[in-house]
Design an enzyme around this catalytic site. Structure first.
Site: not given
Ligand code: HDE
Length: 694
Positions: A76, A149, A363
């Site tokens: 993202h 999402n 996060y």
């Molecule tokens: Fe994320 N995800 N994600 N994700 N995600 C990040 O956090 C992560 C997942 C989502 O506008 C990271 O700050 C793991 C689902 C959005 O700043 C990180 C897992 C959904 C955004 C991270 C998921 C999301 C992130 C990267 C599985 C939808 C952007 C930078 C266990 C419900 C936030 C950050 C923004 C961002 C980890 C799965 C949505 C790496 C470990 C499911 C919208 O921490």
């Protein structure tokens, strides 16, 4: 020595010095507030000599510049943010005690960030990808983040697989190719070997992954969460937020061109809409259900690869939010905002979804790395607006100045302030879910069905949406070099979703079609209406963009009529000519021009109008204009040829249909034109345009 006037910049500096007034109190200073006299030249021995280390102004400037970048988000990375506010509807206290959802007297400020997943910070906007949709609610009981999402399910079921998924989809290690695309070997290898990805992949191959703009995407919380009311009664919930603008997509050829012609297409659109006062609005709702209800369904609500069909539980509207203020400083706000699904407030709690549980850790961990300090919540965009009193002290870049000795609890040095909350109103308490089980590293049997909802999604869509999914799989897999991977996607994934889909893609790739598996599990809900984009039409044409093509000899009155009509509809009409120079109307008037046809391509507009006048021959001689209209036609968008230009229709070689209009005056068919723009695309035209060159 007097300052040498040896270049333009130094002349400007000299001029500003001579007429030195500072009406705005904004004289340029160093980081420490020392006014800067000369920002053009470093300090040297003589005018051609070596630069002096003593030049603290040069050092101050370079030192900060050298550290301007922070690590981009690991996923993202490319996103765009805006401010707004949320207003709750009445009656939510039945479900939750959260202040921001139950207090209808006060709006809650929010900050939203919408992102793509795969590409880096500088990648293009209209790539085929999931859109992240995060919202920070600055509530009176602390900050609450919805980090969702635009797709209601996810690729994998357990957080431990996330780094593998992300490695596979990101550009490949040896050459960092491709950017902003999942169309490559490692992603499809991962998909083919992990059948739990099947459902999500049907969404990523669908039109949801190529949105027309960020104002017309839905948002989903994906996981099951919990609401808790003031009697501590819990319900399970799935969050949805739906754009009042309707949901809309681009066609694939348009997406590919947009990424070259305007890589900032989505962010520009959102920025412009907010600047114009066409504030996008969403309704926040939730599917609310009990554990007992969930137990009766043929899927597990803790499995994030499953959605709850709205036929089982409709969405209860909870409130609405609008985005009405652009950022002042992209870096300070959009780049530094730190969302986390772990940021909850009283009245909302987690479920045991194993993907969510991993996110609750990841996060904060990534913020510590990306923002470099445990004090990242002191950054203005992350700071709560309600009072807060912690005993956290110190750390890198601490900005708070704490008064008094009491930095522990309980204490007697300040009458035990800050002390624990005495009532549970606003104070967070976890839902006391009774649990008893062994410690196991396993996947539950209830997560084992990977295909029935993928089939439900695919078969619930309209014909044109299904065709786009077929073409998207065929396109993506055609970029996969390893034939074994391609065949595995057909054999292990596609045929289990839909036999016709698998056969189509296999034929496109010259591979062997597979036969339908026997006794395939069927979803208990056979078809689900709200999975189709068609279920969310636009109510108006606010902020839709109309290209108005003019040449010398065009009719100025028609131009005025189109502009006045567009303004009355809150749409945007832009006058485009062969060059940026004004054109001469047929009665000798000057028609002001907003841009060049060549510089403002048809893919960035929703419709085109060709103005009447004495300019038919000029139009015919202009290849750019011809291509403009043809491309609009190919992309299934409405076309208005003023002046009953039958000749022009024949010349262009297009067919009249429900989105091609021609009439003597623009007044005659403007309502039909509006409806066609509202409908956005004429999908029926899709079969007709197949033969038009790209
Ligand atoms: Fe994320 N995800 N994600 N994700 N995600 C990040 O956090 C992560 C997942 C989502 O506008 C990271 O700050 C793991 C689902 C959005 O700043 C990180 C897992 C959904 C955004 C991270 C998921 C999301 C992130 C990267 C599985 C939808 C952007 C930078 C266990 C419900 C936030 C950050 C923004 C961002 C980890 C799965 C949505 C790496 C470990 C499911 C919208 O921490």
């Amino acid at each position: 020595m007097s300052k040498p006037l040896n270049n333009d910049n130094s002349k400007i500096a000299q001029f500003e010095q001579e007429s030195y007034v500072d009406p705005k109190g904004k004289t340029l200073t160093s980081s420490l507030g020392v006014p800067v006299l000369d920002n053009q030249n470093s300090l040297k021995i003589g005018d051609r000599g070596p630069t002096l280390l003593e030049d603290f102004l040069l050092r101050d400037k370079l030192i900060h510049f050298d550290r301007e970048r922070i690590p981009e988000r690991v996923v993202h990375a490319r996103g765009f943010g805006a401010h707004g506010y949320f207003e709750a509807y009445k009656g939510n206290e039945k479900w939750t005690k959260a202040q921001f959802l139950t207090d209808t007297t006060k709006p809650t400020p929010i900050f939203a960030r919408i992102s793509t997943v795969q590409g880096g910070r500088g990648s293009a906007d209209v790539v085929r990808d999931v859109r992240g949709f995060s919202i920070k609610f600055y509530t009176q009981e602390g900050n609450y983040d919805l980090v969702g999402n635009n797709i209601p399910v996810f690729f994998i079921q357990d957080a431990i697989k996330f780094p593998d998924l992300v490695h596979a989809v990101k550009p490949e290690d040896p050459n960092e190719v491709p950017t902003g695309q999942s169309a490559h070997d490692t992603f499809w290898d991962f998909v083919s070997l992990n059948t739990e990805t099947a459902h999500m992949t049907t969404w990523v191959m669908s039109d949801r992954a190529i949105p027309r703009n960020l104002r017309s995407i839905q948002g989903f919380g994906v996981h099951t969460f919990r609401f808790i009311n003031s009697e501590n009664k819990a319900h399970l919930v799935k969050f949805h937020w739906t754009p009042k603008q309707g949901v809309a997509q681009v066609v694939w050829d348009e997406a590919l061109k947009l990424n070259g012609k305007d890589p900032d297409f989505h962010r520009r659109d959102l920025w412009d809409a907010i600047e114009k006062g066409n504030y996008p609005e969403w309704e926040l709702g939730a599917q609310i259900f009990t554990e007992e209800e969930a137990e009766k369904w043929d899927f597990d609500v803790l499995d994030p690869t499953k959605l709850v069909p709205e036929e089982l539980v409709p969405v209860t509207p909870l409130g609405k939010f609008i985005l009405n203020r652009n950022t002042d400083d992209f870096f300070a706000e959009t780049e530094q905002v730190a969302f986390s699904p772990a940021n909850v407030v009283s009245g909302i709690d987690f479920s045991n979804d194993p993907l969510l549980q991993g996110r609750l850790f990841s996060y904060t961990d990534t913020h510590l790395h990306r923002l470099g300090t445990a004090n990242f919540n002191q950054i203005p965009i992350n700071k709560p607006v309600c009072p807060f009193h912690t005993n956290r002290r110190g750390g890198f870049a601490n900005h708070e100045v704490y008064k008094g000795k009491a930095n522990y609890e309980p204490n007697s040095v300040d009458e035990n302030w800050p002390r624990e909350a005495v009532q549970d109103k606003g104070a967070f308490s976890s839902y006391p879910e009774p649990l008893e089980a062994s410690k196991l590293r396993v996947r539950p049997e209830s997560f084992a069905d990977h295909f029935s909802q993928a089939t439900l999604h695919y078969t619930s869509l309209k014909k044109h949406e299904q065709q786009h999914i077929k073409d998207a799989y065929a396109f993506e897999l055609s970029k996969v070099k390893d034939e074994a991977i391609r065949q595995r996607v057909i054999d292990r994934i596609l045929v289990n979703i839909d036999e016709d889909l698998a056969t189509y893609v296999a034929n496109e790739l010259g591979l062997k079609p597979s036969t339908k598996p026997e006794n395939k599990k069927q979803s208990q809900v056979k078809t689900s209406e709200k999975l189709s984009i068609d279920a969310f039409p636009a109510p108006d044409i606010k902020q839709r963009k109309i290209a108005v093509l003019v040449h010398d000899g065009s009719n100025a009155n028609s131009v005025d009529a189109v502009k006045a009509w567009a303004e009355s509809e809150n749409a945007v009409a832009e006058i485009l000519a062969p060059s940026s120079a004004p054109v001469k109307s047929k009665d000798g008037k000057e028609i002001a021009v907003d841009g060049r046809q060549n510089g403002e391509p048809s893919v960035t507009y929703d419709a085109v109008v060709v103005i009447d006048g004495d300019n038919l021959d000029t139009f015919k001689a202009d290849g750019v204009a011809k291509h403009y209209v043809l491309e609009t036609y190919k992309h299934l968008k409405p076309i208005y040829l003023i002046d009953d230009k039958k000749e022009l229709i024949d010349y262009l070689g297009i067919q009249s249909d429900d989105a091609v209009f021609s009439s003597k005056s623009f007044m005659d068919k403007q309502d039909d034109f509006k409806l066609a723009i509202q409908n956005h695309r004429l999908w029926l035209r899709e079969d007709v345009v197949a033969g038009i060159p790209a």
